[in-house]
Design a protein around this motif. Sequence first.
Motif, PDB file in Angstrom:
ATOM      1  N   VAL A 257       0.826  -1.210   0.000  1.00 58.37           N
ATOM      2  CA  VAL A 257       0.000   0.000   0.000  1.00 58.37           C
ATOM      3  C   VAL A 257       0.861   1.260   0.000  1.00 58.37           C
ATOM      4  N   ALA A 258       2.035   1.198   0.609  1.00 64.09           N
ATOM      5  CA  ALA A 258       2.905   2.373   0.711  1.00 64.09           C
ATOM      6  C   ALA A 258       3.415   2.840  -0.647  1.00 64.09           C
ATOM      7  N   ARG A 259       3.304   2.012  -1.666  1.00 58.64           N
ATOM      8  CA  ARG A 259       3.800   2.385  -2.995  1.00 58.64           C
ATOM      9  C   ARG A 259       2.817   3.268  -3.757  1.00 58.64           C
ATOM     10  N   PHE A 260       1.608   3.428  -3.258  1.00 57.97           N
ATOM     11  CA  PHE A 260       0.577   4.145  -4.002  1.00 57.97           C
ATOM     12  C   PHE A 260       0.476   5.601  -3.569  1.00 57.97           C
ATOM     13  N   GLN A 261       0.133   6.437  -4.549  1.00 59.71           N
ATOM     14  CA  GLN A 261      -0.064   7.860  -4.299  1.00 59.71           C
ATOM     15  C   GLN A 261      -1.491   8.086  -3.799  1.00 59.71           C
ATOM     16  N   GLY A 262      -1.639   8.746  -2.652  1.00 62.18           N
ATOM     17  CA  GLY A 262      -2.963   9.015  -2.109  1.00 62.18           C
ATOM     18  C   GLY A 262      -3.540   7.804  -1.393  1.00 62.18           C
ATOM     19  N   ASP A 263      -4.785   7.948  -0.978  1.00 65.59           N
ATOM     20  CA  ASP A 263      -5.463   6.883  -0.237  1.00 65.59           C
ATOM     21  C   ASP A 263      -5.984   5.814  -1.195  1.00 65.59           C
ATOM     22  N   VAL A 264      -6.025   4.590  -0.706  1.00 65.27           N
ATOM     23  CA  VAL A 264      -6.553   3.462  -1.476  1.00 65.27           C
ATOM     24  C   VAL A 264      -7.836   2.992  -0.810  1.00 65.27           C
ATOM     25  N   ASP A 265      -8.896   2.854  -1.601  1.00 61.88           N
ATOM     26  CA  ASP A 265     -10.185   2.394  -1.082  1.00 61.88           C
ATOM     27  C   ASP A 265     -10.016   1.036  -0.406  1.00 61.88           C
ATOM     28  N   GLU A 266     -10.636   0.876   0.754  1.00 68.04           N
ATOM     29  CA  GLU A 266     -10.486  -0.374   1.510  1.00 68.04           C
ATOM     30  C   GLU A 266     -11.052  -1.577   0.759  1.00 68.04           C
ATOM     31  N   ASP A 267     -11.971  -1.343  -0.174  1.00 68.51           N
ATOM     32  CA  ASP A 267     -12.512  -2.451  -0.965  1.00 68.51           C
ATOM     33  C   ASP A 267     -11.472  -3.029  -1.926  1.00 68.51           C
ATOM     34  N   LEU A 268     -10.379  -2.295  -2.121  1.00 65.58           N
ATOM     35  CA  LEU A 268      -9.328  -2.751  -3.026  1.00 65.58           C
ATOM     36  C   LEU A 268      -8.170  -3.410  -2.276  1.00 65.58           C
ATOM     37  N   ILE A 269      -8.380  -3.652  -0.986  1.00 62.67           N
ATOM     38  CA  ILE A 269      -7.346  -4.272  -0.154  1.00 62.67           C
ATOM     39  C   ILE A 269      -7.669  -5.751   0.045  1.00 62.67           C
ATOM     40  N   CYS A 270      -6.683  -6.602  -0.153  1.00 60.86           N
ATOM     41  CA  CYS A 270      -6.869  -8.042   0.057  1.00 60.86           C
ATOM     42  C   CYS A 270      -6.912  -8.326   1.558  1.00 60.86           C
ATOM     43  N   PRO A 271      -7.958  -8.991   2.062  1.00 64.22           N
ATOM     44  CA  PRO A 271      -8.055  -9.276   3.493  1.00 64.22           C
ATOM     45  C   PRO A 271      -7.060 -10.326   3.984  1.00 64.22           C
ATOM     46  N   ILE A 272      -6.372 -10.984   3.067  1.00 58.00           N
ATOM     47  CA  ILE A 272      -5.408 -12.012   3.470  1.00 58.00           C
ATOM     48  C   ILE A 272      -4.015 -11.415   3.650  1.00 58.00           C
ATOM     49  N   CYS A 273      -3.527 -10.674   2.635  1.00 55.25           N
ATOM     50  CA  CYS A 273      -2.165 -10.129   2.705  1.00 55.25           C
ATOM     51  C   CYS A 273      -2.127  -8.656   3.084  1.00 55.25           C
ATOM     52  N   SER A 274      -3.293  -8.002   3.106  1.00 53.17           N
ATOM     53  CA  SER A 274      -3.409  -6.572   3.441  1.00 53.17           C
ATOM     54  C   SER A 274      -2.725  -5.674   2.415  1.00 53.17           C
ATOM     55  N   GLY A 275      -2.471  -6.206   1.226  1.00 50.49           N
ATOM     56  CA  GLY A 275      -1.927  -5.397   0.140  1.00 50.49           C
ATOM     57  C   GLY A 275      -3.015  -5.050  -0.858  1.00 50.49           C
ATOM     58  N   VAL A 276      -2.691  -4.160  -1.799  1.00 51.52           N
ATOM     59  CA  VAL A 276      -3.645  -3.821  -2.855  1.00 51.52           C
ATOM     60  C   VAL A 276      -3.803  -5.032  -3.771  1.00 51.52           C
ATOM     61  N   LEU A 277      -5.032  -5.333  -4.136  1.00 52.12           N
ATOM     62  CA  LEU A 277      -5.350  -6.545  -4.892  1.00 52.12           C
ATOM     63  C   LEU A 277      -4.495  -6.709  -6.151  1.00 52.12           C
ATOM     64  N   GLU A 278      -3.944  -7.901  -6.314  1.00 49.14           N
ATOM     65  CA  GLU A 278      -3.184  -8.259  -7.515  1.00 49.14           C
ATOM     66  C   GLU A 278      -3.840  -9.484  -8.140  1.00 49.14           C
ATOM     67  N   GLU A 279      -4.216  -9.376  -9.417  1.00 45.62           N
ATOM     68  CA  GLU A 279      -4.970 -10.431 -10.106  1.00 45.62           C
ATOM     69  C   GLU A 279      -6.163 -10.853  -9.247  1.00 45.62           C
ATOM     70  N   PRO A 280      -7.073  -9.929  -8.963  1.00 45.08           N
ATOM     71  CA  PRO A 280      -8.147 -10.192  -8.006  1.00 45.08           C
ATOM     72  C   PRO A 280      -9.217 -11.155  -8.514  1.00 45.08           C
ATOM     73  N   VAL A 281      -9.738 -11.946  -7.583  1.00 42.51           N
ATOM     74  CA  VAL A 281     -10.881 -12.825  -7.823  1.00 42.51           C
ATOM     75  C   VAL A 281     -11.856 -12.628  -6.672  1.00 42.51           C
ATOM     76  N   GLN A 282     -13.088 -13.125  -6.882  1.00 37.35           N
ATOM     77  CA  GLN A 282     -14.151 -12.838  -5.918  1.00 37.35           C
ATOM     78  C   GLN A 282     -14.937 -14.098  -5.581  1.00 37.35           C
ATOM     79  N   ALA A 283     -15.319 -14.227  -4.309  1.00 36.21           N
ATOM     80  CA  ALA A 283     -16.215 -15.309  -3.905  1.00 36.21           C
ATOM     81  C   ALA A 283     -17.619 -14.981  -4.422  1.00 36.21           C
ATOM     82  N   PRO A 284     -18.380 -15.972  -4.886  1.00 36.04           N
ATOM     83  CA  PRO A 284     -19.643 -15.691  -5.576  1.00 36.04           C
ATOM     84  C   PRO A 284     -20.775 -15.177  -4.693  1.00 36.04           C
ATOM     85  N   HIS A 285     -20.861 -15.634  -3.449  1.00 30.57           N
ATOM     86  CA  HIS A 285     -22.012 -15.290  -2.616  1.00 30.57           C
ATOM     87  C   HIS A 285     -21.737 -14.082  -1.723  1.00 30.57           C
ATOM     88  N   CYS A 286     -20.640 -14.122  -0.992  1.00 32.20           N
ATOM     89  CA  CYS A 286     -20.330 -13.007  -0.095  1.00 32.20           C
ATOM     90  C   CYS A 286     -19.662 -11.843  -0.823  1.00 32.20           C
TER      91      CYS A 286
END
Length: 207
Positions: free
Chosen positions: A5-34
């Motif tokens: 996250v420290a590499r980005f300019q400005g604030d990053v929306d929390e929806d773009l943060i991976c809950p596992i690694c706490s980094g900005v999503l890389e090659e993101p995928v999504q669970a179908p129901h939640c």
Amino acid sequence: MGYDVARFQGDVDEDLICPICSGVLEEPVQAPHCEHAFCNACITQWFSQQQTCPVDRSVVTVAHLRPVPRIMRNMLSKLQITCDNAVFGCTAVVRLDNLMAHLNDCEHNPKRPVTCEQGCGLEMPKDELPNHNCIKHLRSVVQQQQTRIAELEKTSAEHKHQLAEQLLHPSRSPQNHAALTPVNVSLLSLPRWVNSLQPARVTRWGG
């Protein structure tokens, strides 16, 4: 693993943060129901331990994952990120969707291919150039060529020997023997065939 996250300019929306690694999503995928989103590498590693969503523990498998919505991909692509080679002196800040193109051409990239200009013309990663020795490289090339030439000469000599053997002893060649055998048999049986013919009876002259 996501981007720091420290590499980005400005604030990053929390929806773009991976809950596992706490980094900005890389090659993101999504669970179908939640609809929780994760880095593809992070969730794949998670599933090797358990088949649940890391956030709400609902049952999820790799087969259930799907790409994130386009709006999320667009939000990610517009983020401004510093170059991976900032530690080597690069000060560029680029859009996330242009990062790979920049890295390929970044003059500070230690793995960027460069050509030796000292005489040998070898292409190598930039960080290997200071320790490169043209004479050592050329000597290695010559040795490889000499080995190859020796192998070709050996093969050529073997072929010449085989050809000479066939010319001196044609009967020893299985192919020649197989080809001549039917002819020899036919010649030996020819007199027997001639003697078996019945004398011709001439019943009419001319016509």
